[in-house]
Design a protein around this motif. Structure first.
Motif, PDB file in Angstrom:
ATOM      1  N   ALA A 281      67.935 -19.262  64.174  1.00 64.99           N
ATOM      2  CA  ALA A 281      66.738 -19.499  63.372  1.00 64.99           C
ATOM      3  C   ALA A 281      66.245 -18.218  62.710  1.00 64.99           C
ATOM      4  O   ALA A 281      66.691 -17.110  63.025  1.00 64.99           O
ATOM      5  N   THR A 282      65.310 -18.411  61.803  1.00 63.85           N
ATOM      6  CA  THR A 282      64.600 -17.297  61.172  1.00 63.85           C
ATOM      7  C   THR A 282      63.112 -17.458  61.476  1.00 63.85           C
ATOM      8  O   THR A 282      62.547 -18.540  61.244  1.00 63.85           O
ATOM      9  N   GLU A 283      62.502 -16.426  62.011  1.00 65.46           N
ATOM     10  CA  GLU A 283      61.070 -16.477  62.284  1.00 65.46           C
ATOM     11  C   GLU A 283      60.296 -16.524  60.968  1.00 65.46           C
ATOM     12  O   GLU A 283      60.473 -15.655  60.111  1.00 65.46           O
ATOM     13  N   LYS A 284      59.447 -17.512  60.819  1.00 69.57           N
ATOM     14  CA  LYS A 284      58.658 -17.623  59.597  1.00 69.57           C
ATOM     15  C   LYS A 284      57.668 -16.467  59.470  1.00 69.57           C
ATOM     16  O   LYS A 284      57.385 -15.991  58.360  1.00 69.57           O
ATOM     17  N   VAL A 290      66.855 -14.720  64.488  1.00 69.71           N
ATOM     18  CA  VAL A 290      66.744 -14.704  65.946  1.00 69.71           C
ATOM     19  C   VAL A 290      67.550 -15.854  66.532  1.00 69.71           C
ATOM     20  O   VAL A 290      67.975 -16.778  65.816  1.00 69.71           O
ATOM     21  N   PHE A 291      67.762 -15.773  67.829  1.00 67.04           N
ATOM     22  CA  PHE A 291      68.360 -16.870  68.592  1.00 67.04           C
ATOM     23  C   PHE A 291      67.290 -17.374  69.557  1.00 67.04           C
ATOM     24  O   PHE A 291      66.764 -16.609  70.366  1.00 67.04           O
ATOM     25  N   THR A 310      65.601 -14.079  71.429  1.00 68.04           N
ATOM     26  CA  THR A 310      66.471 -12.909  71.529  1.00 68.04           C
ATOM     27  C   THR A 310      67.123 -12.660  70.164  1.00 68.04           C
ATOM     28  O   THR A 310      67.178 -13.565  69.318  1.00 68.04           O
ATOM     29  N   PRO A 311      67.639 -11.439  69.936  1.00 71.54           N
ATOM     30  CA  PRO A 311      68.265 -11.161  68.633  1.00 71.54           C
ATOM     31  C   PRO A 311      69.505 -12.018  68.375  1.00 71.54           C
ATOM     32  O   PRO A 311      69.743 -12.454  67.251  1.00 71.54           O
ATOM     33  N   THR A 312      70.306 -12.255  69.444  1.00 74.43           N
ATOM     34  CA  THR A 312      71.558 -12.991  69.291  1.00 74.43           C
ATOM     35  C   THR A 312      71.804 -13.882  70.500  1.00 74.43           C
ATOM     36  O   THR A 312      71.154 -13.742  71.539  1.00 74.43           O
TER      37      THR A 312
END
Length: 455
Positions: A281-284, A290-291, A310-312
């Motif tokens: 996903a992408t944080e709005k 992010v994962f 988490t980043p991945t």
């Protein structure tokens, strides 16, 4: 003592007077109402009530009209509990639920909970019968075991109609009974808490995790990982159909632009599923890739949701190699105590009921109930008093204690009027709008109180 809702199918040895009473029929049920109890008709229900003003006791039995079953006894029970116990009787405690039983073609689920109101401690129980496309519930509320024989006699007399012209006793035949278990547990506080004014709103742990109280969750961070421990949310029938995706969509999904939603994963190692969703996903709010991992942990009708960012995916897997490591995150909802934070009254209710079943048929054969209430009053930063009230097997007991206490950020020591010293590990658990006080006896680990502040 508090009201108790009793929906039970039981088989007991009844007196001749019980059998001599006139039967009544309401909806799909025929039964013998308790002798001498007042009868009142309500829309969709018949109520039988009794009281003894000299003793301050009362009891209430409610027979409710049957409804259409959803085909799932657990859902039938939960729906009726929410309607008849939570909404109508204003009892918010979650029930301890007995294993499902079958009698005369009906599947029966019984649950009960201890709670506290202005009348003192009590317990509430409910049984729901599901079968033949219908569900049926009977309830009882009482504050003294003096009324329990009449309630059990009533329940044992219930016969439910299974089809045109056919009616079967929902409790089976009278046989030798044997106790098979004791279900008990402290109930979570149901009082309201002050949301402001506590000394500590953050915690820094030795393993590098940091926790901060937010309005809707506790935010736990370590490096580039963020965990949101969402406060408990009462589960609804609609949400139960798909816990993972229902709560993901309700409280998490709108924060992200989803690129890839992974299939819901379930446990293959235990006898219950893990309710678990993951997404790229992408944080709005930040625009970061992010994962996201999202787990729902249901406990006693409440959903606790853990949102892990988490980043991945690899980063998540390294930090959380098992589902247990996710569940252990609840330990970071822990905050220190300031001396002035304790001043006031803190209470906890507890209850236990032992169910009895017939060895040969598995049918219900009665119960014993114990309910109690513990109150701690911290007066001025140095002195305290406690009061314990309990009712067991029709015996009321009360014990009081006064003394002095010393508060550390993570400890409380009390010395009572006899000089007895007790040492507790102590901390606050954050909830929506307030705190729960944990007191864990350092010598006796089974002595663990969860107290809610009522004033």
């Amino acid at each position: 003592m508090k009201p108790i809702l009793l929906l039970i199918a039981c088989v007991l040895s009844l007196s001749a007077n019980s059998f001599a009473q006139t039967t009544e029929t309401f909806d799909i049920a025929t039964y013998r109402p308790p002798a001498g109890w007042k009868r009142q008709e309500k829309p969709g229900a018949i109520i039988y009530a009794t009281s003894d003003e000299s003793k301050g006791t009362y009891a209430l039995i409610t027979v409710r009209a049957s409804g259409e079953s959803v085909g799932n006894p657990a859902q039938d029970f939960e729906s009726d509990w929410q309607e008849f116990v939570v909404r109508q009787f204003k009892v918010n405690a979650r029930p301890e639920i007995e294993p499902e039983r079958t009698a005369a073609g009906w599947k029966i689920i019984t649950g009960g909970a201890a709670f506290q109101n202005d009348l003192g401690p009590g317990a509430v129980l409910m049984s729901t019968y599901s079968g033949n496309g219908r569900k049926f519930s009977v309830s009882a509320m009482f504050n003294s075991r003096d009324h329990l024989p009449a309630i059990e006699a009533f329940a044992s007399s219930i016969k439910l109609k299974t089809g045109p012209g056919k009616q079967l006793n929902a409790t089976g035949e009278n046989q030798q009974a044997q106790a098979v278990g004791n279900r008990s547990g402290a109930q979570p506080p149901v009082t309201q808490f002050a949301g402001e004014g506590y000394t500590f709103a953050t915690s820094n742990f030795d393993d590098g995790w940091n926790a901060a109280i937010k309005s809707d969750w506790v935010e736990v961070t370590k490096g580039d990982t963020t965990v949101l421990l969402h406060y408990g949310i009462t589960m609804t029938d609609e949400m139960r159909q798909d816990l993972s995706n229902s709560y993901w969509n309700k409280i998490a999904a709108n924060k992200y632009t989803i690129r890839n939603l992974y299939p819901t994963n379930y446990s293959v190692l235990k006898d219950f599923p893990y309710y678990f969703v993951q997404a790229d996903a992408t944080e709005k709010a930040t625009g970061k890739s992010v994962f996201v991992s999202f787990r729902v942990i249901p406990k006693n009708g409440t959903a606790y949701c853990y949102e892990i960012v988490t980043p991945t995916k690899d980063s998540f897997s390294r930090q959380f190699p098992s589902m247990d490591t996710i569940e252990n995150l609840s330990g970071y909802n822990r905050f220190a105590i300031g001396k002035s934070d304790l001043i006031g009254s803190w209470q906890a209710g507890a209850g236990a009921f032992t169910q009895y079943y017939f060895v040969s048929s598995g049918n219900y054969a009665g119960m014993n109930i114990t309910v109690s209430n513990l109150k701690y009053v911290f007066v001025n930063g140095t002195s305290y008093r406690t009061e314990v009230k309990a009712v067991t097997n029709n015996v009321y007991a009360s014990e009081k204690e006064v003394g002095r206490y010393i508060v550390g950020n993570w400890d409380i020591s009390t010395t009572d009027q006899k000089g007895k010293l007790s040492n507790f590990s102590a901390w606050f658990e954050a909830t929506k709008g307030g705190r729960i006080l944990h007191l864990l006896n350092k010598k006796y680990s089974s002595e663990h109180y969860l107290l809610g502040k009522d004033r």
